[in-house]
Write a protein that holds these residues in place. Structure first.
Motif, PDB file in Angstrom:
ATOM      1  N   UNK A 113       0.863  -1.183   0.000  1.00 29.13           N
ATOM      2  CA  UNK A 113       0.000   0.000   0.000  1.00 29.13           C
ATOM      3  C   UNK A 113       0.898   1.231   0.000  1.00 29.13           C
ATOM      4  N   UNK A 114       0.713   2.073  -0.996  1.00 34.77           N
ATOM      5  CA  UNK A 114       1.508   3.286  -1.167  1.00 34.77           C
ATOM      6  C   UNK A 114       0.629   4.507  -0.939  1.00 34.77           C
ATOM      7  N   UNK A 115       1.178   5.519  -0.311  1.00 39.23           N
ATOM      8  CA  UNK A 115       0.465   6.764  -0.018  1.00 39.23           C
ATOM      9  C   UNK A 115       0.841   7.814  -1.069  1.00 39.23           C
ATOM     10  N   UNK A 116      -0.162   8.416  -1.673  1.00 34.52           N
ATOM     11  CA  UNK A 116       0.059   9.439  -2.692  1.00 34.52           C
ATOM     12  C   UNK A 116       0.647  10.689  -2.047  1.00 34.52           C
ATOM     13  N   UNK A 117       1.721  11.202  -2.656  1.00 37.07           N
ATOM     14  CA  UNK A 117       2.321  12.456  -2.192  1.00 37.07           C
ATOM     15  C   UNK A 117       2.191  13.560  -3.242  1.00 37.07           C
ATOM     16  N   UNK A 118       1.929  13.205  -4.494  1.00 34.06           N
ATOM     17  CA  UNK A 118       1.766  14.205  -5.547  1.00 34.06           C
ATOM     18  C   UNK A 118       1.453  13.552  -6.881  1.00 34.06           C
ATOM     19  N   UNK A 119       0.986  14.351  -7.816  1.00 26.75           N
ATOM     20  CA  UNK A 119       0.667  13.857  -9.153  1.00 26.75           C
ATOM     21  C   UNK A 119       1.254  14.796 -10.197  1.00 26.75           C
ATOM     22  N   UNK A 120       1.434  14.253 -11.398  1.00 25.75           N
ATOM     23  CA  UNK A 120       1.929  15.055 -12.514  1.00 25.75           C
ATOM     24  C   UNK A 120       0.928  14.947 -13.659  1.00 25.75           C
ATOM     25  N   UNK A 121       0.514  16.073 -14.156  1.00 24.34           N
ATOM     26  CA  UNK A 121      -0.403  16.119 -15.285  1.00 24.34           C
ATOM     27  C   UNK A 121       0.294  16.774 -16.470  1.00 24.34           C
ATOM     28  N   UNK A 122      -0.121  16.450 -17.670  1.00 23.38           N
ATOM     29  CA  UNK A 122       0.441  17.096 -18.847  1.00 23.38           C
ATOM     30  C   UNK A 122      -0.125  16.490 -20.110  1.00 23.38           C
ATOM     31  N   UNK A 123      -0.428  17.339 -21.070  1.00 23.43           N
ATOM     32  CA  UNK A 123      -1.022  16.847 -22.308  1.00 23.43           C
ATOM     33  C   UNK A 123      -0.006  16.170 -23.220  1.00 23.43           C
ATOM     34  N   UNK A 124       1.304  16.329 -22.935  1.00 23.39           N
ATOM     35  CA  UNK A 124       2.311  15.681 -23.760  1.00 23.39           C
ATOM     36  C   UNK A 124       3.052  14.578 -23.009  1.00 23.39           C
ATOM     37  N   UNK A 125       2.446  14.064 -21.938  1.00 26.90           N
ATOM     38  CA  UNK A 125       3.043  12.967 -21.182  1.00 26.90           C
ATOM     39  C   UNK A 125       2.690  11.639 -21.830  1.00 26.90           C
ATOM     40  N   UNK A 126       3.531  10.644 -21.627  1.00 30.55           N
ATOM     41  CA  UNK A 126       3.244   9.309 -22.172  1.00 30.55           C
ATOM     42  C   UNK A 126       2.493   8.450 -21.163  1.00 30.55           C
ATOM     43  N   UNK A 127       2.507   8.844 -19.898  1.00 36.44           N
ATOM     44  CA  UNK A 127       1.775   8.121 -18.851  1.00 36.44           C
ATOM     45  C   UNK A 127       1.415   9.131 -17.768  1.00 36.44           C
ATOM     46  N   UNK A 128       0.496   8.755 -16.919  1.00 32.24           N
ATOM     47  CA  UNK A 128       0.100   9.591 -15.801  1.00 32.24           C
ATOM     48  C   UNK A 128       0.913   9.109 -14.601  1.00 32.24           C
ATOM     49  N   UNK A 129       1.797   9.953 -14.096  1.00 33.55           N
ATOM     50  CA  UNK A 129       2.719   9.544 -13.038  1.00 33.55           C
ATOM     51  C   UNK A 129       2.288  10.114 -11.699  1.00 33.55           C
ATOM     52  N   UNK A 130       2.266   9.230 -10.710  1.00 31.67           N
ATOM     53  CA  UNK A 130       1.848   9.590  -9.357  1.00 31.67           C
ATOM     54  C   UNK A 130       3.004   9.295  -8.408  1.00 31.67           C
ATOM     55  N   UNK A 131       3.404  10.299  -7.653  1.00 30.43           N
ATOM     56  CA  UNK A 131       4.467  10.133  -6.657  1.00 30.43           C
ATOM     57  C   UNK A 131       3.851   9.556  -5.384  1.00 30.43           C
ATOM     58  N   UNK A 132       4.504   8.520  -4.840  1.00 27.97           N
ATOM     59  CA  UNK A 132       3.969   7.859  -3.653  1.00 27.97           C
ATOM     60  C   UNK A 132       5.113   7.512  -2.704  1.00 27.97           C
ATOM     61  N   UNK A 133       4.728   7.079  -1.495  1.00 27.55           N
ATOM     62  CA  UNK A 133       5.723   6.571  -0.557  1.00 27.55           C
ATOM     63  C   UNK A 133       5.157   5.372   0.182  1.00 27.55           C
ATOM     64  N   UNK A 134       6.040   4.456   0.492  1.00 26.85           N
ATOM     65  CA  UNK A 134       5.715   3.283   1.303  1.00 26.85           C
ATOM     66  C   UNK A 134       5.987   3.672   2.741  1.00 26.85           C
ATOM     67  N   UNK A 135       4.968   3.635   3.571  1.00 28.28           N
ATOM     68  CA  UNK A 135       5.124   4.060   4.971  1.00 28.28           C
ATOM     69  C   UNK A 135       5.255   2.900   5.925  1.00 28.28           C
ATOM     70  N   UNK A 136       5.621   1.732   5.419  1.00 27.66           N
ATOM     71  CA  UNK A 136       5.717   0.577   6.319  1.00 27.66           C
ATOM     72  C   UNK A 136       7.066   0.501   7.001  1.00 27.66           C
TER      73      UNK A 136
END
Length: 136
Positions: A113-136
């Motif tokens: 289980x990863x906790x979201x810390x931020x997201x990246x949006x963009x019309x010229x991106x090849x994927x939708x990237x989400x920054x996360x962290x493992x808090x275990x």
């Protein structure tokens, strides 16, 4: 080759690398049940479930921190979802939401289980990237 065909090729390549199955969800606050004396986990609202790619970003530079009386290590991961992954109307991904790895060719990742810390949006991106962290 124009930008649209280049992006389409890049998105197809990014999708081909997405071999994990993940669930992105919002977790409501836990509730204390006075009758039983137990804390009941809050309801989960699934925003996306499907293919993704979970990649460790900076394992060696994880941050040690305290959680209650326990020391934990925060490890960073980047989760890539298809660029056109659907979200329910009016929903945005916010810090504190979670991503659970449901299936992976690396069996050690399943259940993470990863906790979201931020997201990246963009019309010229090849994927939708989400920054996360493992808090275990």
């Amino acid at each position: 080759m124009n930008i649209d065909s280049t992006l389409a090729a890049g998105r197809a390549a990014a999708n081909a690398r997405m071999r994990d199955t993940v669930r992105l969800y919002a977790q409501a606050a836990d509730v204390f049940d006075r009758t039983t004396g137990n804390t009941v986990p809050g309801a989960q609202t699934t925003l996306y479930e499907g293919k993704g790619r979970v990649k460790s970003v900076a394992q060696a530079s994880g941050e040690d921190t305290q959680a209650g009386e326990r020391e934990i290590r925060l490890l960073e991961y980047e989760v890539s979802l298809p660029w056109d992954a659907p979200l329910p109307d009016g929903m945005r991904v916010l810090p504190g939401m979670r991503i659970k790895v449901l299936a992976s060719r690396d069996a050690r990742m399943v259940g993470l289980v990863l906790w979201v810390t931020g997201t990246q949006y963009g019309d010229q991106a090849t994927a939708w990237r989400i920054s996360t962290e493992d808090r275990s």
